[in-house]
Design an enzyme around this catalytic site. Structure first.
Site, PDB file in Angstrom:
ATOM      1  N   SER A   1       2.860  -3.599  -0.561  1.00 39.74           N
ATOM      2  CA  SER A   1       1.432  -3.421  -0.774  1.00 39.74           C
ATOM      3  C   SER A   1       0.820  -2.304   0.059  1.00 39.74           C
ATOM      4  O   SER A   1       1.497  -1.575   0.761  1.00 39.74           O
ATOM      5  CB  SER A   1       0.668  -4.709  -0.488  1.00 39.74           C
ATOM      6  OG  SER A   1       0.701  -4.964   0.903  1.00 39.74           O
ATOM      7  N   THR A  21       1.068   0.120  -6.238  1.00 38.46           N
ATOM      8  CA  THR A  21       1.261  -1.114  -5.485  1.00 38.46           C
ATOM      9  C   THR A  21       0.011  -1.955  -5.666  1.00 38.46           C
ATOM     10  O   THR A  21      -0.792  -1.698  -6.562  1.00 38.46           O
ATOM     11  CB  THR A  21       1.592  -0.830  -4.003  1.00 38.46           C
ATOM     12  OG1 THR A  21       2.007  -2.037  -3.364  1.00 38.46           O
ATOM     13  CG2 THR A  21       0.443  -0.203  -3.253  1.00 38.46           C
ATOM     14  N   TYR A  22      -0.173  -2.944  -4.802  1.00 37.47           N
ATOM     15  CA  TYR A  22      -1.347  -3.810  -4.894  1.00 37.47           C
ATOM     16  C   TYR A  22      -2.031  -3.875  -3.530  1.00 37.47           C
ATOM     17  O   TYR A  22      -1.446  -3.544  -2.505  1.00 37.47           O
ATOM     18  CB  TYR A  22      -0.959  -5.206  -5.387  1.00 37.47           C
ATOM     19  CG  TYR A  22      -0.020  -5.925  -4.449  1.00 37.47           C
ATOM     20  CD1 TYR A  22      -0.509  -6.781  -3.473  1.00 37.47           C
ATOM     21  CD2 TYR A  22       1.360  -5.722  -4.521  1.00 37.47           C
ATOM     22  CE1 TYR A  22       0.358  -7.422  -2.590  1.00 37.47           C
ATOM     23  CE2 TYR A  22       2.225  -6.363  -3.651  1.00 37.47           C
ATOM     24  CZ  TYR A  22       1.714  -7.212  -2.694  1.00 37.47           C
ATOM     25  OH  TYR A  22       2.565  -7.838  -1.821  1.00 37.47           O
ATOM     26  N   GLY A  70       6.044  -2.021   3.114  1.00 40.75           N
ATOM     27  CA  GLY A  70       7.275  -2.163   2.339  1.00 40.75           C
ATOM     28  C   GLY A  70       7.798  -0.816   1.872  1.00 40.75           C
ATOM     29  O   GLY A  70       7.685   0.195   2.572  1.00 40.75           O
ATOM     30  N   ALA A  71       8.357  -0.803   0.668  1.00 41.65           N
ATOM     31  CA  ALA A  71       8.965   0.420   0.133  1.00 41.65           C
ATOM     32  C   ALA A  71       7.973   1.580   0.052  1.00 41.65           C
ATOM     33  O   ALA A  71       8.354   2.742   0.197  1.00 41.65           O
ATOM     34  CB  ALA A  71       9.566   0.142  -1.238  1.00 41.65           C
ATOM     35  N   ALA A  72       6.693   1.280  -0.154  1.00 41.42           N
ATOM     36  CA  ALA A  72       5.674   2.332  -0.233  1.00 41.42           C
ATOM     37  C   ALA A  72       5.588   3.137   1.062  1.00 41.42           C
ATOM     38  O   ALA A  72       5.212   4.309   1.048  1.00 41.42           O
ATOM     39  CB  ALA A  72       4.320   1.722  -0.565  1.00 41.42           C
TER      40      ALA A  72
END
Length: 127
Positions: free
Chosen positions: A25, A57-58, A73-75
């Site tokens: 996120s 993402t959110y 995270g991955a972002a």
């Protein structure tokens, strides 16, 4: 028919954190979210002005007034602290609704405080 239109835009946000170990996120100062009518868990697109990356993402709401813009995270792999990003949300509108829809747009300063609210975006707008 429904059209997907920009609903809210956070322009020139500065990344304050990148947390690879978080589940995912983007955390955004909740005062900024309120100004652009974005909600927790809403899907957003993020454009990194420094490297051209575009990710989706959110939202997770952050402490109001903190100026936090943290990709999780991955972002987090797509940004570095200090990068300038644009965060956009979209909505689906009928053609008639789309013709009169007015997105909410804010421009942030380097500390992620709202510098101005734009009533509309015109061609060739530079800040």
């Amino acid at each position: 028919m429904f059209r997907t239109m920009m609903n809210g835009k956070i322009h020139r946000a500065t990344v304050t954190e990148a947390n690879l170990n978080y589940v995912g996120s983007i955390t955004i100062d909740s005062a900024i979210l309120e100004a652009v009518d974005m909600l927790p868990n809403e899907k957003v697109q993020i454009v990194n002005n420094n490297n051209g990356a575009r990710i989706e993402t959110y939202i997770i709401p952050g402490e109001p007034g903190s100026g936090v813009i943290c990709l999780n995270g991955a972002a987090a792999r797509h940004v570095q602290v200090g990068d300038v990003v644009i965060i956009m949300s979209y909505g689906m509108f009928t053609t008639e609704e789309a013709k009169t829809h007015e997105p909410k747009i804010v421009v942030l300063d380097e500390k992620n405080h709202i510098e101005m609210i734009l009533p509309e975006e015109k061609a060739h707008t530079t800040l």
